[in-house]
Scaffold this motif. Sequence first.
Motif, short mmCIF file in Angstrom:
data_model
loop_
_atom_site.label_atom_id
_atom_site.label_comp_id
_atom_site.label_asym_id
_atom_site.label_seq_id
_atom_site.Cartn_x
_atom_site.Cartn_y
_atom_site.Cartn_z
N GLU A 397 0.81 -1.21 -0.01
CA GLU A 397 0.01 -0.05 -0.14
C GLU A 397 0.74 1.18 0.13
OE1 GLU A 397 -2.83 -0.38 3.17
OE2 GLU A 397 -4.11 -1.51 2.04
N ALA A 398 1.93 1.34 0.84
CA ALA A 398 2.68 2.44 0.85
C ALA A 398 3.43 2.79 -0.71
CB ALA A 398 3.80 2.34 1.98
N CYS A 399 3.89 1.48 -0.96
CA CYS A 399 4.52 1.58 -2.50
C CYS A 399 3.40 2.10 -3.57
CB CYS A 399 4.90 0.12 -2.91
SG CYS A 399 5.88 0.04 -4.25
N LEU A 400 2.26 1.77 -3.32
CA LEU A 400 1.29 2.06 -4.47
C LEU A 400 1.08 3.67 -4.35
CD1 LEU A 400 -1.51 -0.82 -4.50
CD2 LEU A 400 -0.05 -0.18 -6.22
N ASP A 401 0.89 3.97 -2.76
CA ASP A 401 0.57 5.31 -2.54
C ASP A 401 1.50 6.47 -3.22
OD1 ASP A 401 -1.16 7.26 -1.52
OD2 ASP A 401 0.31 7.72 -0.07
N GLU A 402 2.92 5.93 -3.29
CA GLU A 402 3.98 6.73 -3.94
C GLU A 402 4.02 6.50 -5.46
OE1 GLU A 402 8.63 7.39 -3.76
OE2 GLU A 402 7.81 5.91 -2.44
N SER A 417 -12.40 -6.18 -8.18
CA SER A 417 -12.98 -5.39 -6.81
C SER A 417 -12.90 -5.85 -5.50
CB SER A 417 -14.68 -5.15 -7.05
OG SER A 417 -15.13 -6.25 -7.20
N GLN A 418 -12.52 -7.23 -5.56
CA GLN A 418 -12.10 -7.92 -4.04
C GLN A 418 -10.80 -7.69 -3.84
OE1 GLN A 418 -13.56 -11.91 -5.42
NE2 GLN A 418 -15.80 -11.35 -4.88
N LEU A 419 -9.92 -7.24 -4.74
CA LEU A 419 -8.66 -7.03 -4.18
C LEU A 419 -8.44 -6.23 -3.22
CD1 LEU A 419 -7.00 -6.47 -7.93
CD2 LEU A 419 -6.59 -8.47 -6.30
N PRO A 420 -7.56 -6.51 -2.12
CA PRO A 420 -7.86 -5.83 -0.80
C PRO A 420 -6.99 -4.15 -1.27
CG PRO A 420 -5.57 -7.24 -0.76
CD PRO A 420 -6.71 -7.53 -2.08
N GLU A 421 -6.33 -4.14 -2.23
CA GLU A 421 -5.80 -2.80 -2.75
C GLU A 421 -6.91 -1.86 -3.40
OE1 GLU A 421 -2.68 -5.77 -2.69
OE2 GLU A 421 -4.47 -5.49 -3.90
N ALA A 422 -7.95 -2.55 -3.87
CA ALA A 422 -8.94 -1.82 -4.63
C ALA A 422 -9.30 -0.36 -4.31
CB ALA A 422 -9.97 -2.68 -4.82
N GLY A 423 -9.68 -0.30 -2.96
CA GLY A 423 -10.03 1.00 -2.77
C GLY A 423 -8.82 2.18 -2.57
N LEU A 424 -7.57 1.66 -2.20
CA LEU A 424 -6.88 2.67 -2.39
C LEU A 424 -6.41 2.97 -3.73
CD1 LEU A 424 -4.27 4.43 -0.96
CD2 LEU A 424 -2.93 2.00 -1.39
N VAL A 425 -6.50 2.13 -4.58
CA VAL A 425 -6.08 2.25 -5.96
C VAL A 425 -7.27 3.35 -6.64
CG1 VAL A 425 -5.83 1.53 -8.24
CG2 VAL A 425 -4.71 0.49 -6.41
N GLU A 426 -8.77 2.90 -6.45
CA GLU A 426 -9.56 3.67 -6.77
C GLU A 426 -9.70 5.15 -6.23
OE1 GLU A 426 -12.75 1.11 -6.03
OE2 GLU A 426 -12.28 -0.13 -7.69
N SER A 427 -9.02 5.30 -5.19
CA SER A 427 -8.91 6.87 -4.55
C SER A 427 -8.36 7.86 -5.50
CB SER A 427 -8.55 6.59 -3.14
OG SER A 427 -6.93 6.34 -3.20
#
Length: 454
Positions: A397-402, A417-427
């Motif tokens: 998640e921190a890597c993705l946020d950067e 949509s079931q991926l745990p990172e889905a909400g972060l990426v869609e933000s």
Amino acid sequence: MRITVVGDVLLDVDLAGEATRLCPDAPVPVVDVAEVRRRAGGAGLVARMLAQDGHRVTLVTVLSDDDASLEVEGALGGVRVVAGPSGARTPVKTRVRAGSHPVVRVDEDCSRPEVPGATAGMLKAIEQSEVVVIADYGRGLAANAEIRSLLTTLADDVPIVWDPHPAGAVPVPGVAVVTPNLAEAAKAAGIAAETPAEIEEAGNVLLDRWQSKAVLVTMGERGGLLLGRRDRLPRTIPAPPTAVSDPCGAGDRLAASLAVHLAQGRGVEDAVELAIHEAAGFLGAGGVSSLPERHRPTWRHRRDEDAPGLARRIRAKGGTVVATGGCFDLLHAGHARTLAAARDLGDCLIVCLNSDESVRRIKGEQRPIVSQQDRAELLLALECVDAVMIFEEDTPEACLDELRPDVWVKGGDYQASQLPEAGLVESWGGRCVTVPFHAARSTSVLADALAKVS
């Protein structure tokens, strides 16, 4: 088929309009420009032609950091570009046409620079080729000693078509076909090359001097004269009658087609005949003006560029950043398929890689089998991977946020949509995508198999 084009790139600019009056300051026409087209020229044009034909193309070249280079990159949609620094400004050739008539060509920054260096990535891309086109435009890349040594080694096993330039390098020995036009052949051989006998003599001189398997002297509307080392008898291959309004790009089209046909296993004479007909068809359809404009941003393959920097650069040019993540311990065919599928979704692929400590926490003390540095190196050796970013946390998640990728890809048989990172990426407006998971190919299966033979 992996086609690699090696050579110098230019920016070609076409200004087209009508000339209905003379300039009051001098007796020259005034062209009212109605259309401006910018396209990749030189080796870039060869690569674009092949990509438009549906082939998987890698362009090995050098690029500057100037605006013209960015224009060239933007016009290379669909082409994988592996580039090093050029050390010189990008040449720009501007053609002005009034109706169907050329008026003038203006060249900028076309002086011959020093021979550029070759990066490890450039050499690796050439080494992996199944067919090579050398598009030498006299800017020095074909004179690079490391590239020449590698091409000499490859020439016995890989078809190489060398399109020479009067100010360029001498072809390396053993290439399949060298394709000088009549003027280039005459200059290189030091022969007038006006009569059929003189053209044949020039071709034989070059055949001996260059030590190529064959020489094809192209003669415009008269076709080409083919000479081979095994059979010195020249073969004149006529071109079909064609109405030509702009001959620009004919040699590039011929070299590109010739390379494809040789790689498909055709004999030299058959390949040349097909290439000549395709070049004539290209000119009859309007030549370079018939090529669709492509301004999709592309990527520059630079192994020394960090992942966040690559993401920023691709995004700044309007490109699509794709990322995926995982441990990638014991790289296998399932990984390769997933990564290749991910790369096809955008303009660069960044792998978020679990560090050694992260893998131990997730997989147990016996893992990873391969260290993080070796795993990163193996991933970067894949042509579909552009950068690797190692993270210490249990999740990316921190890597993705950067990185903030436009597309986050995972292999699996569940909904994106079931991926745990889905909400972060869609933000930030990104999307999550899943690609097929190959259950029979996994690190655990591979590790178990290795344990049985150890």
